[in-house]
Design a protein around this motif. Structure first.
Motif, PDB file in Angstrom:
ATOM      1  N   GLY A 125      -7.774 -10.068   3.394  1.00 48.94           N
ATOM      2  CA  GLY A 125      -8.518  -9.262   4.366  1.00 48.94           C
ATOM      3  C   GLY A 125      -8.147  -9.694   5.766  1.00 48.94           C
ATOM      4  O   GLY A 125      -8.585 -10.753   6.226  1.00 48.94           O
ATOM      5  N   SER A 126      -7.268  -8.904   6.422  1.00 46.69           N
ATOM      6  CA  SER A 126      -6.840  -9.200   7.791  1.00 46.69           C
ATOM      7  C   SER A 126      -6.272 -10.614   7.949  1.00 46.69           C
ATOM      8  O   SER A 126      -6.452 -11.252   8.992  1.00 46.69           O
ATOM      9  N   ILE A 155     -11.009  -5.906   5.617  1.00 51.41           N
ATOM     10  CA  ILE A 155      -9.720  -5.314   5.238  1.00 51.41           C
ATOM     11  C   ILE A 155      -9.302  -4.207   6.202  1.00 51.41           C
ATOM     12  O   ILE A 155     -10.114  -3.370   6.587  1.00 51.41           O
ATOM     13  N   GLY A 156      -8.019  -4.183   6.524  1.00 50.89           N
ATOM     14  CA  GLY A 156      -7.421  -3.032   7.187  1.00 50.89           C
ATOM     15  C   GLY A 156      -7.619  -2.991   8.686  1.00 50.89           C
ATOM     16  O   GLY A 156      -8.250  -3.880   9.280  1.00 50.89           O
ATOM     17  N   HIS A 207      -8.782  -2.874  -6.099  1.00 52.70           N
ATOM     18  CA  HIS A 207      -8.757  -3.074  -4.647  1.00 52.70           C
ATOM     19  C   HIS A 207      -9.869  -2.258  -3.974  1.00 52.70           C
ATOM     20  O   HIS A 207     -10.237  -1.174  -4.432  1.00 52.70           O
ATOM     21  N   GLU A 247     -11.734 -10.305  -1.473  1.00 54.21           N
ATOM     22  CA  GLU A 247     -11.413  -9.534  -0.276  1.00 54.21           C
ATOM     23  C   GLU A 247     -12.654  -8.761   0.168  1.00 54.21           C
ATOM     24  O   GLU A 247     -12.916  -7.662  -0.336  1.00 54.21           O
ATOM     25  N   LYS A 294       0.857  -1.202   0.000  1.00 49.63           N
ATOM     26  CA  LYS A 294       0.000   0.000   0.000  1.00 49.63           C
ATOM     27  C   LYS A 294       0.884   1.240   0.000  1.00 49.63           C
ATOM     28  O   LYS A 294       1.894   1.272  -0.693  1.00 49.63           O
ATOM     29  N   PHE A 326      -3.669 -13.224   0.123  1.00 46.22           N
ATOM     30  CA  PHE A 326      -3.201 -11.883  -0.216  1.00 46.22           C
ATOM     31  C   PHE A 326      -3.239 -11.071   1.077  1.00 46.22           C
ATOM     32  O   PHE A 326      -4.288 -10.936   1.702  1.00 46.22           O
ATOM     33  N   VAL A 327      -2.098 -10.551   1.451  1.00 42.49           N
ATOM     34  CA  VAL A 327      -1.919  -9.996   2.795  1.00 42.49           C
ATOM     35  C   VAL A 327      -1.506  -8.525   2.701  1.00 42.49           C
ATOM     36  O   VAL A 327      -0.751  -8.145   1.813  1.00 42.49           O
ATOM     37  N   GLY A 328      -1.978  -7.740   3.639  1.00 43.96           N
ATOM     38  CA  GLY A 328      -1.491  -6.372   3.780  1.00 43.96           C
ATOM     39  C   GLY A 328      -0.542  -6.289   4.953  1.00 43.96           C
ATOM     40  O   GLY A 328       0.592  -6.772   4.910  1.00 43.96           O
ATOM     41  N   ARG A 329      -1.064  -5.733   6.054  1.00 42.90           N
ATOM     42  CA  ARG A 329      -0.223  -5.359   7.194  1.00 42.90           C
ATOM     43  C   ARG A 329       0.667  -6.474   7.728  1.00 42.90           C
ATOM     44  O   ARG A 329       1.814  -6.226   8.096  1.00 42.90           O
TER      45      ARG A 329
HETATM   46  P1  PGA Z   1      -4.894  -6.231   5.422  1.00 43.68           P
HETATM   47  O1  PGA Z   1      -5.006  -5.763   3.890  1.00 43.68           O
HETATM   48  O2  PGA Z   1      -4.272  -7.610   5.384  1.00 43.68           O
HETATM   49  O3  PGA Z   1      -4.006  -5.232   6.048  1.00 43.68           O
HETATM   50  O4  PGA Z   1      -6.273  -6.263   5.961  1.00 43.68           O
HETATM   51  C1  PGA Z   1      -5.419  -6.690   2.934  1.00 43.68           C
HETATM   52  C2  PGA Z   1      -5.600  -6.053   1.602  1.00 43.68           C
HETATM   53  O5  PGA Z   1      -5.957  -4.875   1.533  1.00 43.68           O
HETATM   54  O6  PGA Z   1      -5.387  -6.722   0.581  1.00 43.68           O
END
Ligand code: PGA
Length: 280
Positions: free
Chosen positions: A216-217, A178-179, A101, A173, A14, A236-239
């Protein structure tokens, strides 16, 4: 040689990381690959911000880690101030491009039509789309999840015309998951969404090489349950993967979990096509 299907595990950074931080992440990930600290049945990918795409690509070249962009403009008009084109992100080292996204849809007004233009432009540019779909909390509360996902996938693929992508990744997602304000889902809540996405892909791209990911999380506490509880080809991962330690921890958790589930059979065509593309 591994006998399992490649399982996608990747992160979008991001709007994080300076050039120095991006380079340090790439160097550390490369060291982990070289030290064989990445399970062989995983297909890692990293989506840096546009500013660090090239440096991350340079540092990870030949490592087997796939690099992608978080976005690109579909063109064809190049007089679009502030945007970067599909060809530009490909030139900077991307082989994947994330499209649609939830944050772009909700914060930046990206519509299904814009997403469809981007998917078609990505395929024309020789990029693999990583299409993101998902319902909002309100849509779920109204029982609209399947309709929303069906519409999003169908519209996104609607401008491909005769062009069948070499491969297509779709990340389911749910927006509500998410987030930092999101609520991590349990597999039972999202299994139906995965099935809807798979059905739509089979209907509109029969025989195409596709993979369905969940996002998503995703974190160290739920990754194994998501792998064993869902019919997915990746996470698929964010944080949770914004540090190399986080990504590697998830990689090992996924690899362990894959050994415990009824494994999806590998698709040899997909494996060889992906490897060929990454070795370009
Ligand atoms: P998150 O983000 O793992 O931080 O919730 C996931 C994404 O936006 O793909």
């Amino acid at each position: 040689m591994t006998t399992t299907a490649p399982f996608w595990l990747g992160t979008s950074w991001k709007m994080t990381k300076t050039l120095g931080e991006a380079g340090a992440y790439a160097d550390a990930l490369r060291s982990a690959v070289e030290a064989e600290d990445v399970p062989p049945d995983l297909r890692l990918f990293v989506l840096p911000a546009a500013t660090s795409l090239a440096v991350v690509h340079d540092r990870l070249a030949g490592s087997g880690v796939t690099i992608g962009s978080q976005n690109a403009h579909p063109g064809p008009d190049l007089a679009v101030t502030g945007e970067v084109s599909m060809d530009m992100v490909r030139d900077a080292g991307a082989s994947l491009v994330e499209i649609g996204h939830a944050e772009r849809r909700t914060l930046l007004g990206e519509t299904d039509d814009m997403v469809a233009d981007k998917v078609a432009a990505a395929v024309s540019a020789g990029l693999t789309p990583l299409l993101c779909v998902g319902e909002t909390a309100a849509e779920r509360a109204h029982g609209e999840t399947a309709d929303v996902l069906t519409r999003q996938v169908r519209t996104a693929l609607g401008r491909l015309e005769a062009a069948v992508p070499d491969e297509l990744l779709v990340a389911y997602e749910p927006h509500w998951a998410i987030g930092s304000n999101g609520r991590a889902a349990v597999p039972e809540e999202v299994a139906e969404g995965i099935a809807v996405v798979r059905d739509e892909l089979d209907r509109h791209l029969p025989g195409a090489r596709t993979a369905v990911l969940y996002g998503g999380s995703v974190n160290a506490g739920n990754a194994a349950d998501l792998v064993t509880g869902l019919d997915v080809d990746g996470l698929f991962v964010g944080r949770a993967a914004w540090t190399v330690a986080g990504l590697l921890d998830l990689a090992h958790r996924c690899a362990d979990a894959l050994r415990n589930r009824g494994l999806r059979q590998p698709n040899p065509d997909l494996v060889s096509a992906i490897v060929r593309k990454d070795q370009r």
